[in-house]
Design a protein around this motif. Sequence first.
Motif, PDB file in Angstrom:
ATOM      1  N   GLY A  49       0.791  -1.226   0.000  1.00 23.74           N
ATOM      2  CA  GLY A  49       0.000   0.000   0.000  1.00 23.74           C
ATOM      3  C   GLY A  49       0.820   1.272   0.000  1.00 23.74           C
ATOM      4  O   GLY A  49       0.359   2.317  -0.439  1.00 23.74           O
ATOM      5  N   LEU A  50       2.038   1.208   0.481  1.00 21.32           N
ATOM      6  CA  LEU A  50       2.906   2.392   0.524  1.00 21.32           C
ATOM      7  C   LEU A  50       4.085   2.274  -0.429  1.00 21.32           C
ATOM      8  O   LEU A  50       5.081   2.984  -0.299  1.00 21.32           O
ATOM      9  CB  LEU A  50       3.418   2.606   1.954  1.00 21.32           C
ATOM     10  N   SER A  51       3.995   1.403  -1.397  1.00 18.17           N
ATOM     11  CA  SER A  51       5.132   1.164  -2.293  1.00 18.17           C
ATOM     12  C   SER A  51       5.541   2.398  -3.091  1.00 18.17           C
ATOM     13  O   SER A  51       6.707   2.549  -3.435  1.00 18.17           O
ATOM     14  CB  SER A  51       4.821   0.005  -3.242  1.00 18.17           C
ATOM     15  N   GLU A  52       4.588   3.301  -3.329  1.00 19.60           N
ATOM     16  CA  GLU A  52       4.928   4.483  -4.130  1.00 19.60           C
ATOM     17  C   GLU A  52       5.816   5.465  -3.365  1.00 19.60           C
ATOM     18  O   GLU A  52       6.454   6.323  -3.972  1.00 19.60           O
ATOM     19  CB  GLU A  52       3.672   5.189  -4.637  1.00 19.60           C
ATOM     20  N   ILE A  53       5.878   5.352  -2.035  1.00 22.54           N
ATOM     21  CA  ILE A  53       6.748   6.256  -1.268  1.00 22.54           C
ATOM     22  C   ILE A  53       7.963   5.524  -0.692  1.00 22.54           C
ATOM     23  O   ILE A  53       8.646   6.042   0.178  1.00 22.54           O
ATOM     24  CB  ILE A  53       5.961   6.947  -0.137  1.00 22.54           C
ATOM     25  N   ARG A  54       8.257   4.354  -1.211  1.00 22.54           N
ATOM     26  CA  ARG A  54       9.367   3.529  -0.730  1.00 22.54           C
ATOM     27  C   ARG A  54      10.699   4.278  -0.802  1.00 22.54           C
ATOM     28  O   ARG A  54      11.512   4.188   0.113  1.00 22.54           O
ATOM     29  CB  ARG A  54       9.446   2.250  -1.562  1.00 22.54           C
ATOM     30  N   GLU A  55      10.948   5.012  -1.858  1.00 21.06           N
ATOM     31  CA  GLU A  55      12.220   5.719  -2.030  1.00 21.06           C
ATOM     32  C   GLU A  55      12.281   6.995  -1.196  1.00 21.06           C
ATOM     33  O   GLU A  55      13.359   7.508  -0.928  1.00 21.06           O
ATOM     34  CB  GLU A  55      12.428   6.070  -3.510  1.00 21.06           C
ATOM     35  N   GLU A  61      11.300   5.984   9.673  1.00 17.67           N
ATOM     36  CA  GLU A  61      10.655   7.292   9.533  1.00 17.67           C
ATOM     37  C   GLU A  61       9.137   7.156   9.513  1.00 17.67           C
ATOM     38  O   GLU A  61       8.428   7.954  10.133  1.00 17.67           O
ATOM     39  CB  GLU A  61      11.142   7.989   8.255  1.00 17.67           C
ATOM     40  N   LEU A  62       8.654   6.128   8.857  1.00 16.67           N
ATOM     41  CA  LEU A  62       7.207   5.909   8.827  1.00 16.67           C
ATOM     42  C   LEU A  62       6.671   5.529  10.211  1.00 16.67           C
ATOM     43  O   LEU A  62       5.577   5.953  10.594  1.00 16.67           O
ATOM     44  CB  LEU A  62       6.856   4.827   7.808  1.00 16.67           C
ATOM     45  N   GLN A  63       7.434   4.761  10.967  1.00 20.34           N
ATOM     46  CA  GLN A  63       7.026   4.424  12.330  1.00 20.34           C
ATOM     47  C   GLN A  63       6.938   5.671  13.200  1.00 20.34           C
ATOM     48  O   GLN A  63       5.981   5.850  13.961  1.00 20.34           O
ATOM     49  CB  GLN A  63       7.993   3.422  12.948  1.00 20.34           C
ATOM     50  N   HIS A  64       7.910   6.544  13.074  1.00 23.97           N
ATOM     51  CA  HIS A  64       7.881   7.792  13.837  1.00 23.97           C
ATOM     52  C   HIS A  64       6.694   8.658  13.427  1.00 23.97           C
ATOM     53  O   HIS A  64       6.039   9.268  14.274  1.00 23.97           O
ATOM     54  CB  HIS A  64       9.197   8.570  13.648  1.00 23.97           C
ATOM     55  N   LYS A  65       6.421   8.688  12.154  1.00 21.13           N
ATOM     56  CA  LYS A  65       5.286   9.477  11.656  1.00 21.13           C
ATOM     57  C   LYS A  65       3.971   8.896  12.200  1.00 21.13           C
ATOM     58  O   LYS A  65       3.077   9.653  12.614  1.00 21.13           O
ATOM     59  CB  LYS A  65       5.286   9.476  10.123  1.00 21.13           C
TER      60      LYS A  65
END
Length: 70
Positions: A49-55, A61-65
Amino acid sequence: MHEKEIEEKIQKLPENLRREVLDYLDFLLGKYQGRENSRGKFKFDWEGGLSEIREEFTSIELQHKALEWR
């Protein structure tokens, strides 16, 4: 199971409390009825589901967010 014990105790209750018992039973049935059907294997329909923001972001960072959003 405990049907006989339950029945004996319900028979001892006054009519107004028997209605409360029925209401509570309906509540419990409604609360837990859907859970039995949903048990089984875990579905990974969210995978990718988040593959488009992988780079753009790391997993840390996503965990912190996610913690910020809570």
